[in-house]
Design a protein around this motif. Structure first.
Motif, PDB file in Angstrom:
ATOM      1  N   TRP A 143      -2.300 -11.093   4.271  1.00  0.00           N
ATOM      2  CA  TRP A 143      -1.841  -9.716   4.050  1.00  0.00           C
ATOM      3  C   TRP A 143      -0.340  -9.583   4.326  1.00  0.00           C
ATOM      4  CZ3 TRP A 143       0.469  -5.813   6.795  1.00  0.00           C
ATOM      5  CH2 TRP A 143       0.342  -4.534   6.269  1.00  0.00           C
ATOM      6  N   PRO A 144       0.421  -8.867   3.491  1.00  0.00           N
ATOM      7  CA  PRO A 144      -0.119  -8.161   2.332  1.00  0.00           C
ATOM      8  C   PRO A 144      -0.173  -8.979   1.044  1.00  0.00           C
ATOM      9  CG  PRO A 144       2.173  -7.529   2.703  1.00  0.00           C
ATOM     10  CD  PRO A 144       1.808  -8.461   3.821  1.00  0.00           C
ATOM     11  N   ASN A 145       0.717  -9.985   0.890  1.00  0.00           N
ATOM     12  CA  ASN A 145       0.688 -10.689  -0.404  1.00  0.00           C
ATOM     13  C   ASN A 145       1.174 -12.129  -0.352  1.00  0.00           C
ATOM     14  OD1 ASN A 145       3.488 -10.564  -0.362  1.00  0.00           O
ATOM     15  ND2 ASN A 145       3.626  -8.788  -1.706  1.00  0.00           N
ATOM     16  N   ALA A 157      -0.166  -0.620  -2.634  1.00  0.00           N
ATOM     17  CA  ALA A 157      -1.109  -1.745  -2.770  1.00  0.00           C
ATOM     18  C   ALA A 157      -0.928  -2.517  -4.074  1.00  0.00           C
ATOM     19  CB  ALA A 157      -2.551  -1.255  -2.626  1.00  0.00           C
ATOM     20  N   PHE A 174      -9.777  -9.951  -4.467  1.00  0.00           N
ATOM     21  CA  PHE A 174      -8.836 -10.081  -3.342  1.00  0.00           C
ATOM     22  C   PHE A 174      -9.566 -10.618  -2.111  1.00  0.00           C
ATOM     23  CE2 PHE A 174      -6.404  -8.777   0.322  1.00  0.00           C
ATOM     24  CZ  PHE A 174      -5.075  -8.884  -0.072  1.00  0.00           C
ATOM     25  N   MET A 195       3.960  -2.369   3.036  1.00  0.00           N
ATOM     26  CA  MET A 195       3.291  -3.543   2.458  1.00  0.00           C
ATOM     27  C   MET A 195       4.188  -4.335   1.514  1.00  0.00           C
ATOM     28  SD  MET A 195      -0.557  -2.132   1.913  1.00  0.00           S
ATOM     29  CE  MET A 195      -0.428  -0.390   1.642  1.00  0.00           C
ATOM     30  N   VAL A 228      -9.600  -4.497   4.792  1.00  0.00           N
ATOM     31  CA  VAL A 228      -8.461  -3.903   4.086  1.00  0.00           C
ATOM     32  C   VAL A 228      -8.951  -2.564   3.553  1.00  0.00           C
ATOM     33  CG1 VAL A 228      -6.894  -4.138   2.113  1.00  0.00           C
ATOM     34  CG2 VAL A 228      -7.516  -6.152   3.453  1.00  0.00           C
ATOM     35  N   LEU A 254      -0.377  -5.895  -3.063  1.00  0.00           N
ATOM     36  CA  LEU A 254      -1.532  -6.768  -2.854  1.00  0.00           C
ATOM     37  C   LEU A 254      -2.056  -7.286  -4.193  1.00  0.00           C
ATOM     38  CD1 LEU A 254      -1.334  -4.967  -0.217  1.00  0.00           C
ATOM     39  CD2 LEU A 254      -3.771  -5.383   0.050  1.00  0.00           C
ATOM     40  N   GLY A 256      -4.922  -0.412   0.685  1.00  0.00           N
ATOM     41  CA  GLY A 256      -4.303  -1.705   0.922  1.00  0.00           C
ATOM     42  C   GLY A 256      -3.875  -1.928   2.364  1.00  0.00           C
TER      43      GLY A 256
END
Lengths: 265, 148
Positions: free
Chosen positions: A114-116, A89, A209, B110, A236, A92, A240
């Motif tokens: 998501w995720p970034n 995470a 976030f 992720m 979330v 994130l 994450g």
């Protein structure tokens, strides 16, 4: 006039926590450079900055367009003393920090997918890719690679990217000092990273976030390798993961995959 | 069983190296399993058996341990990739000779890419996952024969 190289060194070294700054006019990818340096023992908060990249890459080897004299391409290494479940995470966290930075520079609200992925007015403004380095003897490193579209105008992109990409300049009509933006990025990341590591985990950054996370309630399809899953985004989780209610009504926490929005039923 | 009880059970295994737990109370039974894409799933009725693939992988890892071979395991819950990108060749195949530290796969969680490296010099005897397969924490990905 101050060169980008000198300005980068001056701005970043004024931040007390930066260990070392390595600058390249043109590198393959900043992530590759920092990974190699890390294997040779580079310390935490060693930073690589490039004016351009010839092999900037995103997830699954996708190309990150990296023209010279225009944008920010940077990577750095941190060594979080965290158990494994809290490491992913940080991805994130990086997205959230970029979203905050974009808002600070432009005054325009940013959204995190998501995720970034950081989106502004529906267009992508940054690319973030992290690498985990298991260096043995219990020593782990996380390389964080960040590209931010700063002074790119529409002509800086191939046609296929122009429709889906934006930049600080395109959002404001202003030209930005890249080294100053870079220093703001590092200052903010360091602050939020300390919060993340100290807490530890996503719950420490959850409020900031989630204010920028607009996916709750959206129906999505997640394609992760060979598997496809359809569901409605619910939350979330503390590590994450993207929490979905799938078609069978089950709650599922996703850890990786391409997320596609589905419209209608 | 109340929803809070189920939540508590899910929290018990989240982020831990537990693949499955089963809980019985009176007539009620619940089984919670980690599954595809690193998901935690819960079912109100018990499943009859573990997937055959999971069994085969567990057996492969046991054989590896007993025969002096080296099992390379996943450090994260995530997705396994056998190549740097979909258009490129796999890092290794069965029979490929590898050096310790050589990249043999990737596990993504992720957008955090974790390069999987060979734990020993030797020959790849088994590739236990296909490109794009979901993987669990500690799950065997490759078997290396150090004598090969």
């Amino acid at each position: 006039m101050d060169s980008y190289r000198n300005a980068v060194a001056r701005h970043l070294k004024s931040l007390g926590f930066i260990n070392d700054v390595i600058y390249g006019d043109s590198v393959g990818s900043t992530n590759a450079v920092i990974s190699e340096l890390s294997r040779k023992g580079a310390g935490e908060w060693t930073v690589v900055v490039a004016d351009s990249q010839s092999e900037g890459r995103g997830r699954q080897g996708r190309i990150w367009h990296s023209p010279a004299n225009t944008n920010i391409y940077t990577s750095f290494i941190v060594r979080p003393a965290l158990s494994y479940e809290y490491i992913p995470a940080i991805s994130l966290l990086a997205g959230m920090v970029v979203a905050l930075l974009v808002e600070q520079c432009t005054g325009v609200p940013a959204e995190i997918r998501w995720p970034n992925d950081v989106m502004v007015r529906g267009k992508k403004i940054s690319g973030i890719l992290l690498e985990f380095l298991n260096e043995g003897h219990g020593r782990n490193g996380v390389v964080v690679g960040i590209g931010i579209n700063v002074n790119a105008d529409a002509s800086a992109y191939p046609v296929e990217l122009a429709a889906t990409s934006t930049s600080l300049t395109l959002l404001t009509g202003r030209t930005f000092d890249r080294a100053e933006v870079l220093a703001s990025l590092y200052s903010s990341f360091h602050t939020w990273y300390e919060v993340y590591v100290g807490h530890p985990g996503f719950d420490g950054i959850r409020e900031q976030f989630m204010q920028r996370f607009k996916m709750n309630g959206e129906r999505i399809r997640v394609m992760s390798g060979a598997e496809t899953l359809t569901g409605v985004v619910k939350d979330v989780d503390r590590y994450g993961g993207l929490v979905l209610r799938d078609q069978g009504g089950r709650m599922v926490a996703i850890k990786s995959g391409d997320v596609h929005l589905l419209y209608g039923n | 069983m109340k929803i809070d009880d189920i939540k508590e059970l899910i929290e018990l295994i989240e982020g831990k190296d537990i693949v499955e737990i089963e809980y019985s109370s009176g007539d009620e039974k619940i089984r919670i399993t980690r599954s595809a894409t690193g998901a935690v799933r819960h079912e109100q009725k018990a499943r009859s058996a573990e997937p055959a693939d999971a069994k085969q992988e567990a057996v492969a890892a046991e054989i590896a341990a007993e025969s002096g071979m080296v099992s390379v395991n996943s450090p994260f819950v995530g997705t396994f990739y056998c190549a740097p990108s979909p258009s490129e060749k796999p890092f290794v195949d069965i029979g490929t000779r590898v050096k310790k530290g050589q990249t043999i796969g990737i596990v993504e969680a992720m957008k955090l890419m974790n390069t999987i490296e060979a734990d020993a010099d030797g020959t790849i005897k088994q590739v236990l996952k296909k490109d794009g397969d979901p993987v669990e924490f500690g799950e065997p990905l490759f078997i290396i024969d150090p004598a090969g």
